[in-house]
Design a protein around this motif. Structure first.
Motif, short mmCIF file in Angstrom:
data_model
loop_
_atom_site.label_atom_id
_atom_site.label_comp_id
_atom_site.label_asym_id
_atom_site.label_seq_id
_atom_site.Cartn_x
_atom_site.Cartn_y
_atom_site.Cartn_z
N UNK A 5 0.85 -1.18 0.00
CA UNK A 5 0.00 0.00 0.00
C UNK A 5 0.89 1.23 0.00
N UNK A 6 0.41 2.30 -0.62
CA UNK A 6 1.14 3.56 -0.55
C UNK A 6 0.56 4.41 0.57
N UNK A 7 1.40 5.28 1.12
CA UNK A 7 1.00 6.14 2.23
C UNK A 7 1.68 7.48 2.04
N UNK A 8 0.89 8.55 2.08
CA UNK A 8 1.44 9.88 1.87
C UNK A 8 1.50 10.63 3.19
N UNK A 9 2.66 11.20 3.48
CA UNK A 9 2.86 12.05 4.67
C UNK A 9 3.46 13.34 4.18
N UNK A 10 2.71 14.42 4.32
CA UNK A 10 3.14 15.73 3.81
C UNK A 10 3.41 15.61 2.31
N UNK A 11 4.63 15.95 1.88
CA UNK A 11 4.98 15.86 0.46
C UNK A 11 5.67 14.56 0.09
N UNK A 12 5.80 13.65 1.05
CA UNK A 12 6.51 12.40 0.81
C UNK A 12 5.53 11.24 0.61
N UNK A 13 5.90 10.32 -0.28
CA UNK A 13 5.11 9.12 -0.52
C UNK A 13 5.93 7.91 -0.09
N UNK A 14 5.29 7.01 0.63
CA UNK A 14 5.93 5.79 1.11
C UNK A 14 5.20 4.59 0.53
N UNK A 32 10.72 -16.42 6.52
CA UNK A 32 10.23 -15.29 7.29
C UNK A 32 9.56 -14.27 6.39
N UNK A 33 8.65 -13.52 6.94
CA UNK A 33 8.06 -12.39 6.23
C UNK A 33 8.66 -11.14 6.84
N UNK A 34 9.05 -10.21 5.99
CA UNK A 34 9.68 -8.99 6.47
C UNK A 34 8.89 -7.79 5.98
N UNK A 35 8.62 -6.88 6.91
CA UNK A 35 7.93 -5.63 6.63
C UNK A 35 8.96 -4.61 6.16
N UNK A 36 8.64 -3.90 5.08
CA UNK A 36 9.48 -2.81 4.60
C UNK A 36 8.61 -1.57 4.43
N UNK A 41 11.09 8.46 -4.26
CA UNK A 41 11.62 9.74 -4.72
C UNK A 41 10.49 10.69 -5.10
N UNK A 42 10.83 11.91 -5.47
CA UNK A 42 9.81 12.94 -5.78
C UNK A 42 8.95 12.59 -6.99
N UNK A 43 9.48 11.78 -7.91
CA UNK A 43 8.68 11.34 -9.07
C UNK A 43 7.83 10.12 -8.72
N UNK A 44 8.05 9.55 -7.55
CA UNK A 44 7.35 8.37 -7.05
C UNK A 44 7.58 7.14 -7.91
N UNK A 45 8.75 7.06 -8.54
CA UNK A 45 9.01 5.92 -9.42
C UNK A 45 10.23 5.09 -9.00
N UNK A 46 10.91 5.49 -7.90
CA UNK A 46 12.06 4.74 -7.41
C UNK A 46 12.14 4.86 -5.89
N UNK A 47 12.76 3.86 -5.28
CA UNK A 47 12.98 3.89 -3.83
C UNK A 47 14.13 4.84 -3.53
N UNK A 48 13.88 5.76 -2.61
CA UNK A 48 14.91 6.69 -2.16
C UNK A 48 15.65 6.14 -0.94
N UNK A 49 14.89 5.51 -0.04
CA UNK A 49 15.50 4.94 1.17
C UNK A 49 14.56 3.91 1.79
N UNK A 50 15.14 3.05 2.60
CA UNK A 50 14.34 2.16 3.44
C UNK A 50 14.14 2.91 4.76
N UNK A 51 12.91 3.30 5.02
CA UNK A 51 12.60 4.06 6.22
C UNK A 51 12.56 3.17 7.45
N UNK A 52 12.04 1.95 7.30
CA UNK A 52 11.98 0.99 8.40
C UNK A 52 11.83 -0.41 7.83
N UNK A 53 12.33 -1.39 8.58
CA UNK A 53 12.12 -2.80 8.22
C UNK A 53 12.18 -3.62 9.50
N UNK A 54 11.50 -4.76 9.47
CA UNK A 54 11.51 -5.68 10.62
C UNK A 54 10.97 -7.02 10.17
#
Length: 125
Positions: A5-14, A32-36, A41-54
Motif C-alpha cells: 500500500x502507498x501512504x502519503x505524509x506531507x509531500x513524501x510518498x511511502x 520469514x516475512x519482512x515488513x518494509x 523519490x519525488x517522481x514516485x518511481x524509485x525507492x529513495x531509502x528504506x525508512x523501516x524494516x523488521x
C-alpha cells in the motif's frame, strides 16, 4: 510480495509491503516475512531509502494510517482465505516501526473473527 500500500505524509510518498524472505531453517516453508517501509523519490518511481524494516512473520496485506500524531500499521495473519485476526503496530514515527520495542498487538473486531463462526468477514456483517 504479500500485498502493499502507498501512504502519503506531507509531500513524501511511502510504499509499505510485507515480503517473503529466504527460509531461516532447512526445509522451512515460506521463510520469514519482512515488513518494509520505503520512501519513494519525488517522481514516485524509485525507492529513495528504506525508512523501516523488521521481521513480521505470518502477516500480509499491510495498511497504514496516521491518527492523533501516532502511526498505526495493520496487517492480517497469513492464512489465505481462512479466518484470521488483524494485528497492528503503533509508533510515534514511520522509522519507529523498525524498532523491537514496537510490539505486535491484536485488533479486537466486532463481531469477532474466529474459527467458531467460520466467516473470515465476520466483523463486516
Amino acid at each position: 510480495g504479500d500485498g502493499g500500500v502507498s501512504f502519503r505524509k506531507d509531500d513524501d510518498l511511502y510504499y509499505v509491503t510485507i515480503r517473503v524472505q529466504e527460509p531461516t531453517e532447512p526445509g522451512g516453508k515460506n521463510g520469514n516475512r519482512k515488513l518494509y517501509i520505503y520512501k519513494l523519490n519525488r517522481k514516485w518511481d524509485q525507492i529513495e531509502e528504506i525508512t523501516a524494516s523488521r521481521i513480521y512473520d505470518g502477516r500480509e496485506s499491510p495498511d497504514i494510517v496516521e491518527h492523533n500524531s501516532k502511526f498505526y500499521l495493520f496487517a492480517s495473519e497469513n492464512k489465505r482465505w481462512e479466518w484470521s485476526k488483524t494485528h497492528y503496530l503503533r509508533s510515534d514515527s514511520l522509522e519507529g516501526f523498525g524498532l523491537a520495542t514496537v510490539k505486535d498487538e491484536v485488533l479486537k473486531m466486532f463481531a469477532e473473527n474466529g474459527s467458531s463462526n467460520k466467516n473470515s468477514f465476520a466483523s463486516q456483517i
